[in-house]
Design a protein around this motif. Structure first.
Motif, mmCIF file in Angstrom:
data_model
loop_
_atom_site.group_PDB
_atom_site.id
_atom_site.type_symbol
_atom_site.label_atom_id
_atom_site.label_comp_id
_atom_site.label_asym_id
_atom_site.label_seq_id
_atom_site.Cartn_x
_atom_site.Cartn_y
_atom_site.Cartn_z
ATOM 1 N N HIS A 149 0.845 -1.200 0.000
ATOM 2 C CA HIS A 149 0.000 0.000 0.000
ATOM 3 C C HIS A 149 0.878 1.247 0.000
ATOM 4 O O HIS A 149 1.888 1.306 0.690
ATOM 5 C CB HIS A 149 -0.888 0.037 1.247
ATOM 6 N N LYS A 150 0.453 2.256 -0.772
ATOM 7 C CA LYS A 150 1.143 3.550 -0.818
ATOM 8 C C LYS A 150 0.086 4.641 -0.838
ATOM 9 O O LYS A 150 -0.827 4.613 -1.663
ATOM 10 C CB LYS A 150 2.040 3.667 -2.038
ATOM 11 N N THR A 151 0.230 5.595 0.066
ATOM 12 C CA THR A 151 -0.680 6.726 0.135
ATOM 13 C C THR A 151 0.159 7.999 0.191
ATOM 14 O O THR A 151 1.047 8.120 1.040
ATOM 15 C CB THR A 151 -1.573 6.642 1.386
ATOM 16 N N LEU A 152 -0.093 8.933 -0.699
ATOM 17 C CA LEU A 152 0.590 10.217 -0.685
ATOM 18 C C LEU A 152 -0.232 11.172 0.166
ATOM 19 O O LEU A 152 -1.389 11.459 -0.150
ATOM 20 C CB LEU A 152 0.758 10.756 -2.106
ATOM 21 N N LEU A 153 0.353 11.612 1.274
ATOM 22 C CA LEU A 153 -0.306 12.564 2.170
ATOM 23 C C LEU A 153 0.184 13.961 1.815
ATOM 24 O O LEU A 153 1.389 14.188 1.703
ATOM 25 C CB LEU A 153 0.047 12.257 3.626
ATOM 26 N N LEU A 154 -0.723 14.888 1.643
ATOM 27 C CA LEU A 154 -0.371 16.271 1.321
ATOM 28 C C LEU A 154 -1.086 17.184 2.302
ATOM 29 O O LEU A 154 -2.313 17.213 2.358
ATOM 30 C CB LEU A 154 -0.786 16.603 -0.111
ATOM 31 N N ARG A 155 -0.309 17.909 3.084
ATOM 32 C CA ARG A 155 -0.883 18.819 4.085
ATOM 33 C C ARG A 155 -0.672 20.246 3.609
ATOM 34 O O ARG A 155 0.466 20.676 3.390
ATOM 35 C CB ARG A 155 -0.196 18.592 5.431
ATOM 36 N N ARG A 156 -1.750 20.967 3.412
ATOM 37 C CA ARG A 156 -1.656 22.371 3.017
ATOM 38 C C ARG A 156 -1.235 23.196 4.226
ATOM 39 O O ARG A 156 -1.622 22.901 5.351
ATOM 40 C CB ARG A 156 -3.003 22.858 2.489
ATOM 41 N N TRP A 157 -0.429 24.229 3.993
ATOM 42 C CA TRP A 157 0.032 25.065 5.094
ATOM 43 C C TRP A 157 0.142 26.511 4.622
ATOM 44 O O TRP A 157 0.210 26.796 3.438
ATOM 45 C CB TRP A 157 1.379 24.585 5.640
ATOM 46 N N VAL A 158 0.137 27.428 5.614
ATOM 47 C CA VAL A 158 0.370 28.849 5.369
ATOM 48 C C VAL A 158 1.404 29.332 6.375
ATOM 49 O O VAL A 158 1.477 28.832 7.503
ATOM 50 C CB VAL A 158 -0.932 29.692 5.477
ATOM 51 N N ASP A 159 2.210 30.291 5.955
ATOM 52 C CA ASP A 159 3.194 30.886 6.867
ATOM 53 C C ASP A 159 2.481 31.666 7.951
ATOM 54 O O ASP A 159 1.485 32.342 7.699
ATOM 55 C CB ASP A 159 4.134 31.831 6.114
ATOM 56 N N SER A 160 3.013 31.590 9.159
ATOM 57 C CA SER A 160 2.445 32.311 10.287
ATOM 58 C C SER A 160 3.543 33.140 10.952
ATOM 59 O O SER A 160 4.386 32.600 11.669
ATOM 60 C CB SER A 160 1.857 31.324 11.298
ATOM 61 N N PRO A 161 3.551 34.460 10.716
ATOM 62 C CA PRO A 161 4.569 35.305 11.330
ATOM 63 C C PRO A 161 4.536 35.235 12.867
ATOM 64 O O PRO A 161 5.580 35.232 13.521
ATOM 65 C CB PRO A 161 4.233 36.714 10.837
ATOM 66 N N THR A 162 3.341 35.140 13.441
ATOM 67 C CA THR A 162 3.207 35.052 14.895
ATOM 68 C C THR A 162 3.825 33.757 15.406
ATOM 69 O O THR A 162 4.547 33.755 16.407
ATOM 70 C CB THR A 162 1.725 35.105 15.301
ATOM 71 N N LEU A 163 3.562 32.673 14.733
ATOM 72 C CA LEU A 163 4.112 31.381 15.145
ATOM 73 C C LEU A 163 5.626 31.353 14.965
ATOM 74 O O LEU A 163 6.349 30.788 15.795
ATOM 75 C CB LEU A 163 3.448 30.262 14.334
ATOM 76 N N LYS A 164 6.136 31.984 13.912
ATOM 77 C CA LYS A 164 7.574 32.027 13.684
ATOM 78 C C LYS A 164 8.302 32.764 14.808
ATOM 79 O O LYS A 164 9.411 32.420 15.167
ATOM 80 C CB LYS A 164 7.893 32.675 12.337
ATOM 81 N N LYS A 165 7.646 33.794 15.360
ATOM 82 C CA LYS A 165 8.247 34.515 16.480
ATOM 83 C C LYS A 165 8.338 33.646 17.722
ATOM 84 O O LYS A 165 9.274 33.768 18.503
ATOM 85 C CB LYS A 165 7.452 35.788 16.797
ATOM 86 N N ARG A 166 7.351 32.779 17.907
ATOM 87 C CA ARG A 166 7.300 31.929 19.099
ATOM 88 C C ARG A 166 8.212 30.704 19.024
ATOM 89 O O ARG A 166 8.623 30.171 20.021
ATOM 90 C CB ARG A 166 5.875 31.470 19.355
ATOM 91 N N VAL A 167 8.470 30.248 17.795
ATOM 92 C CA VAL A 167 9.289 29.045 17.599
ATOM 93 C C VAL A 167 10.755 29.434 17.699
ATOM 94 O O VAL A 167 11.201 30.384 17.056
ATOM 95 C CB VAL A 167 8.986 28.405 16.227
ATOM 96 N N LYS A 168 11.488 28.707 18.499
ATOM 97 C CA LYS A 168 12.917 28.963 18.628
ATOM 98 C C LYS A 168 13.628 28.495 17.364
ATOM 99 O O LYS A 168 13.378 27.394 16.886
ATOM 100 C CB LYS A 168 13.477 28.212 19.827
ATOM 101 N N PRO A 169 14.528 29.325 16.836
ATOM 102 C CA PRO A 169 15.252 28.895 15.636
ATOM 103 C C PRO A 169 16.141 27.703 15.941
ATOM 104 O O PRO A 169 16.754 27.617 16.999
ATOM 105 C CB PRO A 169 16.085 30.116 15.228
ATOM 106 N N LEU A 170 16.183 26.750 14.985
ATOM 107 C CA LEU A 170 17.025 25.564 15.162
ATOM 108 C C LEU A 170 18.478 25.953 14.873
ATOM 109 O O LEU A 170 18.780 26.627 13.921
ATOM 110 C CB LEU A 170 16.574 24.466 14.212
ATOM 111 N N ALA A 171 19.379 25.496 15.735
ATOM 112 C CA ALA A 171 20.789 25.832 15.559
ATOM 113 C C ALA A 171 21.518 24.791 14.754
ATOM 114 O O ALA A 171 21.152 23.710 14.595
ATOM 115 C CB ALA A 171 21.461 25.975 16.918
#
Length: 171
Positions: A149-171
């Protein structure tokens, strides 16, 4: 090419990639659902393939249909070459139409974990997950010959400036 069972012979390699389908021409067919489960899925796939053939349209990936579910109504989306068809089912996807792809080696009963992981990855990147699209690459008739079995999962997304501020940048 489409296999005899209706599955796509070839599909895009979108595993763990971000894709923008914004502005892409598509044939969109409403499909009835009951508690997010499609009713007469195979007959609607066949109906959509017949409509595309009657309209003399060319699919970008023949046989590949994206399914979005809903409580009582969903939709089947097939990407086609740009067209000036007068059909009411031909639409252009909105811009942006960002998707995160994941090729899952299983069927609908085992997608919970990869969907959850994909959602967490998107949140870690400061993106808000939207609707989920499924594309069955193999069916119950051809999955044994095509490696399971093979299923292609596609999740639509939008950029969130507020969420980007809260997420710590990965080093």
């Amino acid at each position: 090419m489409i296999l005899e069972c209706g599955c796509p012979e070839h599909y895009p390699d979108w595993h763990n990639q971000d894709i923008d389908l914004g502005g892409q021409c598509a044939h969109i067919l409403p499909i009835p659902m009951l508690a997010h489960m499609p009713m007469s899925y195979d007959s609607y796939l066949h109906k959509q393939r017949e409509e595309i053939g009657l309209l003399e349209l060319k699919e970008r990936w023949p046989g590949m249909a994206l399914m979005a579910t809903g409580a009582f109504r969903g939709k089947l989306i097939r990407l086609i070459e740009n067209s000036t068809s007068p059909s009411r089912r031909i639409e252009y996807l909105p811009r942006p139409f960002q998707l995160r792809g994941w090729l899952h080696p299983g069927d609908i009963g085992s997608i919970r974990t990869p969907v959850h992981e994909m959602q967490l990855d998107l949140l870690d990147l400061g993106r808000t997950p939207q609707e989920l699209y499924l594309s069955y690459i193999t069916c119950t008739r051809c999955y044994e010959q095509r490696g399971g079995h093979k299923t292609l999962l596609l999740r639509r997304w939008v950029d969130s400036p507020t969420l980007k501020k809260r997420v710590k940048p990965l080093a």
